[in-house]
Design an enzyme around this catalytic site. Sequence first.
Site, PDB file in Angstrom:
ATOM      1  N   ASP A   1       0.804  -1.227   0.000  1.00  0.00           N
ATOM      2  CA  ASP A   1       0.000   0.000   0.000  1.00  0.00           C
ATOM      3  C   ASP A   1       0.838   1.278   0.000  1.00  0.00           C
ATOM      4  O   ASP A   1       0.409   2.302   0.543  1.00  0.00           O
ATOM      5  CB  ASP A   1      -0.960   0.024   1.215  1.00  0.00           C
ATOM      6  CG  ASP A   1      -1.909  -1.150   1.189  1.00  0.00           C
ATOM      7  OD1 ASP A   1      -2.295  -1.559   0.076  1.00  0.00           O
ATOM      8  OD2 ASP A   1      -2.238  -1.679   2.269  1.00  0.00           O
ATOM      9  N   ARG A   2       2.015   1.182  -0.612  1.00  0.00           N
ATOM     10  CA  ARG A   2       2.919   2.350  -0.720  1.00  0.00           C
ATOM     11  C   ARG A   2       3.379   2.870   0.637  1.00  0.00           C
ATOM     12  O   ARG A   2       3.845   3.995   0.748  1.00  0.00           O
ATOM     13  CB  ARG A   2       2.253   3.505  -1.482  1.00  0.00           C
ATOM     14  CG  ARG A   2       1.608   3.108  -2.771  1.00  0.00           C
ATOM     15  CD  ARG A   2       2.542   3.251  -3.936  1.00  0.00           C
ATOM     16  NE  ARG A   2       1.951   2.657  -5.133  1.00  0.00           N
ATOM     17  CZ  ARG A   2       2.631   2.267  -6.175  1.00  0.00           C
ATOM     18  NH1 ARG A   2       3.936   2.382  -6.184  1.00  0.00           N
ATOM     19  NH2 ARG A   2       2.045   1.749  -7.208  1.00  0.00           N
TER      20      ARG A   2
END
Length: 217
Positions: free
Chosen positions: A195-196
């Site tokens: 999710d970055r």
Amino acid sequence: MSFLSKIRCAFTLGQGLLIENRALQATDDPIAFFKAWLKEAEKSGIILPESMSVSSSTTAGRPSSRMVLLKEVDEKGFVFFTNYNSRKAEELEANPFAALLFHWNMLQRQVRIEGRIERISEQESADYFHSRGRGSQIGAWASHQSELLEDRNILVERVKMFEDKFKGKEIPLPEFWGGYRVIPERIEFWQGKADRLHDRFIYQPKDGNWDITRLNP
Ligand SMILES: Cc1cc2nc3c(=O)[nH]c(=O)nc-3n(C[C@H](O)[C@H](O)[C@H](O)COP(=O)(O)O)c2cc1C
């Protein structure tokens, strides 16, 4: 790294979706840490994991980048070898600061190094030069790196000329060839995560130790 993990990494490149949520372990010594990551990159089968981008900049602030091979790393810094008359050398001599960049995509890792640059000693350059194959040594003599080459045959002729010149002799270190060391003033370790929400650790020298901070991804 298992075969399955490699496949997972390849499929989630840049996303970190399925790879194990390995935390980046901050340690006191970024050089030991870097060496551990380089070793893991080697073990994971990445081709030329020691290749890195070197960025230099003109005194007018115009940057340029190219790949080189890291040949040594220790507490003194990161060493690569090149032609001292090349474009990069010209820029690094005039503005002695460089940025290095490693990207090990299989491991979703990036390392950024910034610092002052200096030439290594002539003896160190000679030791490395003589450890290279004869072909590479002749190549270093023959190439006027970064200069205009009107015709490839000119280069081939220069190779022949130096082969004849040094036949049966030890090839001396060209005075225009050697190593540069980047003395790190900032090292960033980046580990891709799901999710970055990547991990970023910055190391900066402070009072003989390393100050460690964490940045937002
Ligand atoms: C993977 C890779 C490794 C390279 N290693 C070196 C190196 O160690 N030293 C070097 O001078 N050039 C190396 N090169 C060539 C440089 O990228 C570059 O073309 C050359 O140094 C001239 O750059 P300059 O004109 O900006 O000085 C390498 C290129 C690649 C793709």
